[in-house]
Design an enzyme around this catalytic site. Structure first.
Site, mmCIF file in Angstrom:
data_model
loop_
_atom_site.group_PDB
_atom_site.id
_atom_site.type_symbol
_atom_site.label_atom_id
_atom_site.label_comp_id
_atom_site.label_asym_id
_atom_site.label_seq_id
_atom_site.Cartn_x
_atom_site.Cartn_y
_atom_site.Cartn_z
ATOM 1 C CD GLU A 80 -16.376 13.444 -1.762
ATOM 2 O OE1 GLU A 80 -17.227 14.341 -1.843
ATOM 3 O OE2 GLU A 80 -16.535 12.309 -2.256
ATOM 4 C CB CYS A 117 -17.294 2.209 -1.888
ATOM 5 S SG CYS A 117 -16.372 2.508 -0.372
ATOM 6 C CG HIS A 152 -13.060 9.495 -3.610
ATOM 7 N ND1 HIS A 152 -13.826 8.480 -3.077
ATOM 8 C CD2 HIS A 152 -13.727 10.653 -3.361
ATOM 9 C CE1 HIS A 152 -14.920 9.007 -2.506
ATOM 10 N NE2 HIS A 152 -14.876 10.315 -2.677
ATOM 11 C CG ASP A 195 -17.777 5.991 -3.243
ATOM 12 O OD1 ASP A 195 -17.263 5.228 -2.403
ATOM 13 O OD2 ASP A 195 -17.202 7.022 -3.642
ATOM 14 C CB SER A 196 -18.155 7.496 1.024
ATOM 15 O OG SER A 196 -17.008 7.872 0.276
ATOM 16 C CB CYS A 226 -9.630 4.762 -3.022
ATOM 17 S SG CYS A 226 -10.873 5.992 -2.528
HETATM 18 N N1 DGL Z 1 -14.332 5.799 -2.677
HETATM 19 C C1 DGL Z 1 -14.280 4.908 -1.582
HETATM 20 C C2 DGL Z 1 -13.325 3.778 -1.772
HETATM 21 O O1 DGL Z 1 -13.182 3.344 -2.907
HETATM 22 C C3 DGL Z 1 -14.374 5.485 -0.180
HETATM 23 C C4 DGL Z 1 -13.496 6.606 0.173
HETATM 24 C C5 DGL Z 1 -13.815 7.111 1.572
HETATM 25 O O2 DGL Z 1 -14.958 7.477 1.823
HETATM 26 O O3 DGL Z 1 -12.906 7.060 2.414
HETATM 27 O O4 DGL Z 1 -12.740 3.245 -0.866
#
Ligand code: DGL
Length: 291
Positions: free
Chosen positions: A176, A96, A212, A33-34, A210
């Site tokens: 984050e 992600c 996150h 993931d990011s 997402c």
């Molecule tokens: N966690 C990621 C997602 O599910 C990426 C979030 C990001 O870096 O913008 O889209």
């Protein structure tokens, strides 16, 4: 040890090696993931498959993915996959939604023999089951909303559904930062979601589209109200992975384990990840890697 039956791509040179099931079973599952978001998927996989070894890459040097163009996200995602494949993995989980929405085809084309799972299909399947009315709200990144991947994946399963996708990019920044509840989170959540949930009967299901966003689930749940089910793709992805690995699961004597790698600031990543996921243990070791 090598046979012709079971080809799998290994190594930065992308040579095709054929390896036995026993070797594949001992390989880790690659996940990326990011940033910290994909650890919500890691946590679900560890609960469902505690014996699997996991290799997690957080591309923090280039986050967020959600505000970037499909072309850039695809380039980043393919590089992340190449890095993990070069380390030796038996399957890849794209933890992600943004990368799953735009880059899954490119990754699969690059590694045709590697099982590759994205979180969007799993999240969409869970949402199609969870919603009674068929009115489904997806909170996601700008990139995921723009791709309409959730709309397509949900409609394939439920033709009666109406899907509204709302981009909530600041949720990624909050997670984050390790900021998952309280006045600031509530105020940002209201900014994005009030227009939807203040309308009567708008949706009975909120997809956390997402990885996150589950970190903010208590605050989002309060705002959405008791009549709205929160859907998270993590558990569904873990189930899909277990099905995919069938026959290639970890060997019975495996103790599992998690290796963490970050493309920048590993100490910061360790600190935030440790705070958000206490079950991962104290003083997390995080490797630094350039893609
Ligand atoms: N966690 C990621 C997602 O599910 C990426 C979030 C990001 O870096 O913008 O889209």
């Amino acid at each position: 040890m090598i046979n012709a039956e079971n080809p799998m791509l290994l190594g930065a040179s992308h040579t095709v090696f054929a390896v036995t099931d026993a070797i594949q079973s001992s390989y880790p599952v690659g996940i990326f993931d990011s940033g910290v978001g994909g650890l919500t998927v890691v946590a679900a996989i560890r609960r469902a498959m505690p014996r699997e070894k996991l290799l997690y890459l957080a591309d923090v040097a280039r986050q967020p993915y959600g505000t970037k163009s499909p072309r850039t996200v695809t380039r980043y995602a393919v590089q992340a996959a190449e890095f993990l494949v070069a380390r030796g993995i038996k399957a890849l989980v794209v933890a992600c939604n943004t990368a799953s929405a735009v880059a899954l085809e490119a990754i699969t084309a690059r590694f045709p023999h590697l099982p590759v799972l994205g979180v969007v299909e799993a999240g969409a399947a869970a949402a199609a089951l969870a919603s009674v009315s068929g009115r489904i709200i997806v909170a996601a990144t700008e990139g995921t909303c723009r791709s309409q991947a959730y709309e397509r994946a949900i409609m394939r399963r439920r033709g009666d559904a109406s899907v509204t996708c709302v981009a909530c990019p600041l949720f990624v920044t909050l997670a984050e930062e390790g900021l998952t509840d309280g006045a600031i989170v509530e105020s940002v959540a209201r900014h994005y979601l009030d227009p939807l949930f203040s309308r009567a009967n708008e949706g009975d299901c909120l997809v956390l589209g997402c990885t996150h966003f589950p970190l903010l689930a208590p605050a989002l749940g309060r705002l959405a109200g008791p009549g709205v089910r929160l859907v998270d793709c993590a558990e569904a992805t873990a189930i899909l992975l277990a099905e995919t690995l069938s026959g290639r699961e970890a060997l019975p004597d495996s103790q599992g384990g998690l290796t963490l790698i970050s493309t920048d600031a590993p100490e910061r990543f360790a600190r935030i990840a440790g705070r958000l996921f206490p079950a991962l243990g104290r003083d997390l070791a995080v490797e630094l890697a350039d893609l």
